[in-house]
Design an enzyme around this catalytic site. Structure first.
Site, short mmCIF file in Angstrom:
data_model
loop_
_atom_site.label_atom_id
_atom_site.label_comp_id
_atom_site.label_asym_id
_atom_site.label_seq_id
_atom_site.Cartn_x
_atom_site.Cartn_y
_atom_site.Cartn_z
N TYR A 71 0.87 -1.23 -0.08
CA TYR A 71 -0.03 -0.06 0.03
C TYR A 71 0.90 1.19 -0.16
CZ TYR A 71 -4.00 3.18 1.17
OH TYR A 71 -4.86 4.14 0.98
N PHE A 127 -7.01 19.09 -25.85
CA PHE A 127 -7.78 17.95 -25.92
C PHE A 127 -9.17 17.91 -25.20
CE2 PHE A 127 -8.76 13.50 -25.00
CZ PHE A 127 -9.06 12.79 -26.15
N ASP A 128 -10.31 16.94 -25.86
CA ASP A 128 -11.37 17.09 -25.44
C ASP A 128 -11.55 17.07 -23.88
OD1 ASP A 128 -11.48 16.22 -27.86
OD2 ASP A 128 -12.90 14.77 -27.44
N ASP A 218 0.85 19.04 -21.72
CA ASP A 218 0.13 17.72 -21.91
C ASP A 218 1.15 16.78 -22.54
OD1 ASP A 218 -1.53 15.50 -22.73
OD2 ASP A 218 -3.12 16.85 -23.03
N ALA A 220 1.22 13.55 -23.40
CA ALA A 220 0.79 12.32 -23.88
C ALA A 220 1.59 11.77 -24.78
CB ALA A 220 -0.65 12.19 -24.18
N LYS A 261 -0.64 6.52 -23.89
CA LYS A 261 0.09 6.66 -25.17
C LYS A 261 1.52 6.35 -25.07
CE LYS A 261 -3.87 9.43 -25.23
NZ LYS A 261 -4.63 9.21 -24.03
N HIS A 444 -21.73 10.99 -29.68
CA HIS A 444 -21.05 10.31 -30.84
C HIS A 444 -20.76 8.81 -29.98
CE1 HIS A 444 -17.99 12.16 -28.40
NE2 HIS A 444 -17.27 11.15 -28.52
N1 F0G Z 1 -4.53 14.60 -23.64
C1 F0G Z 1 -4.22 14.41 -24.82
C2 F0G Z 1 -3.41 14.85 -25.86
C3 F0G Z 1 -5.01 12.91 -25.32
O1 F0G Z 1 -4.92 12.59 -26.54
C4 F0G Z 1 -5.78 12.32 -24.19
C5 F0G Z 1 -6.46 11.12 -24.67
C6 F0G Z 1 -6.03 12.64 -22.89
C7 F0G Z 1 -5.16 13.98 -22.66
C8 F0G Z 1 -6.53 11.95 -21.95
O2 F0G Z 1 -6.00 10.83 -21.44
O3 F0G Z 1 -7.45 8.92 -22.15
O4 F0G Z 1 -5.72 8.69 -20.53
O5 F0G Z 1 -7.52 10.03 -19.78
N2 F0G Z 1 -6.71 10.85 -25.93
C9 F0G Z 1 -7.42 9.63 -26.33
C10 F0G Z 1 -7.55 9.62 -27.85
C11 F0G Z 1 -8.56 9.13 -25.50
O6 F0G Z 1 -8.20 8.44 -28.56
O7 F0G Z 1 -6.94 10.36 -28.36
P1 F0G Z 1 -6.59 9.58 -20.91
#
Ligand code: F0G
Length: 452
Positions: A71, A127-128, A218, A220, A261, A444
């Site tokens: 833990y 990102f969304d 960010d 990723a 990623k 979607h």
């Molecule tokens: N930032 C970027 C640039 C991303 O592409 C994603 C996720 C996230 C943050 C969020 O990360 O999914 O680990 O919570 N992108 C995926 C895609 C979902 O299909 O492009 P997460």
């Protein structure tokens, strides 16, 4: 030798179930023409996302077996922390279950410390989930992509860049107290997976310092971005990808990371800081929703896999194979006359469905038409990134084919090209779709469609 080969051999395989066009027509109809509702077992080549879909290496699986599930103070956390510190240079490393958990905690902390009544976060392009996490806290998410980013056919090396002039005007207009942080998304996923140059990152850092605002990444797809810098930014062609990545991280005050990623794992992420004050606040929040600071929503074995993945992802033979695969598809598609976002980014091909299917009006979702046809003709699953996903908030009708890391081979890619070639020959036969059922948000994922 000119041929770039997969720099690995395959030791464990996962069979793909073959299906026919007739079977897929029925499966798609049953899924109400929504690819998110098609069972994965009925997909031949799954290009829905590059997130959490990587194949792990033998060394990562070996690490999984070594995972220390204590833990507190687990040995696996120590290894994870050491690797992330060495790569990023940040002193405070906080594991989380995925990227959006890091976003949620970061924005809570940053906005709370600011105490502004109208906080605003600038980004090259959110990102969304990043945008959603900013807006959920009542803050405004503002994008400053360079102008070139909105011209799909224009070939420029760094279309992911931030527009520095717009950023500076914005910082001039708004008091420092309203901007909790400046963010840069590398690579710029929402704008075609395009990279950001080191020069541009340094420009953002300079403005952040001038206006005394924290600068976050960010990260990723940091390794793909670093590889593009090595290939396209003259000053960097003698540096290793790892050195470039280290330099990028050291320009900033912290980062959010979805390890799904460029961490080469199926689940995981982290949040990192230079500031002790912010790190302490983040850790308190972490305990509420993710877990104790030495595991943060992950198992010890996940931390081992991320540590190993971060070491493997900067391997230049791997990156060369990955980026070359995308580039090879792009070259062939351009030869076939298929309009795509150019030059291709690191993790995906984006087809411009509006100009590919000119006979289908935007109100009838040309991107949806193309993803349905890719599935029926070839069992390929892509994702519509256009009016279905964003409603009126987009000027583009794109289809993204995102490539899982180390999963598909050259002959899978050649098969994909054959599928697209056949669709191109008969594209006048494709028809539009209408929505027959939708949810008020994120429609979607669950919408139902009918062919027109
Ligand atoms: N930032 C970027 C640039 C991303 O592409 C994603 C996720 C996230 C943050 C969020 O990360 O999914 O680990 O919570 N992108 C995926 C895609 C979902 O299909 O492009 P997460």
């Amino acid at each position: 030798m000119k041929t770039v080969i997969e720099p690995f051999r395959i030791k464990m395989v996962e069979p793909i179930r073959m299906t026919t066009v007739v079977e897929r027509e029925q499966i798609l109809k049953k899924a109400n023409y929504n690819l998110f509702l098609v069972p994965a077992k009925d997909v031949l080549i799954d290009l829905l996302t590059d997130s959490g879909t990587a194949a792990m290496s033998a060394a990562q699986w070996a690490g999984m077996m070594e995972g220390d599930e204590s833990y507190a103070g687990s040995k696996s956390f120590e290894r994870f922390e050491k690797v992330v510190k060495e790569l990023t240079g940040y002193p405070y490393i906080i594991p989380v279950h995925q990227g959006r958990a890091a976003e949620k905690i970061l924005f809570h902390v940053a906005i709370r410390h600011l105490g502004s009544r109208q906080p605003m976060v600038p980004n090259n392009t959110h990102f969304d989930t990043t945008r959603a996490n900013v807006e959920y806290l009542g803050a405004k998410a503002i994008d400053f992509p360079v102008l070139e980013a909105s011209q799909p056919a224009l070939r420029k090396p760094f279309k992911g860049n931030m527009d520095l002039e717009k950023l500076e005007n914005f910082l001039n207009q708004h008091a420092k107290k309203d901007v909790p942080l400046i963010m840069m998304t590398i690579t710029n996923n929402s704008r075609g997976g395009q990279p950001v140059s080191m020069q541009n990152l340094k420009g953002v850092q300079k403005l952040a310092q001038k206006y005394k605002i924290p600068f976050f990444l960010d990260a990723a797809r940091f390794a793909e971005n670093a590889y593009f810098i090595q290939q396209r930014e003259p000053k960097y062609n003698t540096k290793t990808v790892k050195e470039i990545a280290q330099e990028i991280f050291r320009l900033s005050d912290g980062c959010t990371m979805s390890a799904k990623k460029d961490g080469l794992v199926n689940m995981g992420g982290f949040l990192a800081f230079h500031s002790k004050k912010w790190a302490m606040s983040a850790r308190s929040l972490l305990i509420l929703t993710e877990g104790f600071p030495t595991y943060g929503g992950l198992a010890g074995r996940d931390l081992e896999a991320i540590a190993q993945g971060l070491e493997e992802v900067v391997d230049e033979d791997y990156l060369k194979y990955r980026i070359r695969t995308i580039e090879y598809i792009a070259i062939r598609l351009i030869q076939m006359g298929v309009p795509i976002v150019q030059p291709p980014g690191g993790h995906a091909i984006y087809i411009d469905a509006a100009s590919f299917l000119k006979h289908i009006p935007r109100s009838q979702f040309p991107g949806q038409s193309l993803v349905c046809e890719l599935y029926v003709r070839g069992g390929v699953r892509g994702v519509e990134i256009g009016s279905v996903m964003f409603g009126a908030n987009t000027d583009m009708e794109l289809v993204r084919l995102a490539f899982p890391r180390r999963v598909y081979t050259q002959s899978h890619v050649d098969y994909l090209l054959e599928v697209i070639e056949e669709i191109t020959k008969n594209k006048s036969r494709l028809h539009g779709y209408k929505i027959t059922y939708e949810e008020p948000i994120m429609r979607h994922f669950t919408a139902h469609f009918k062919p027109i």
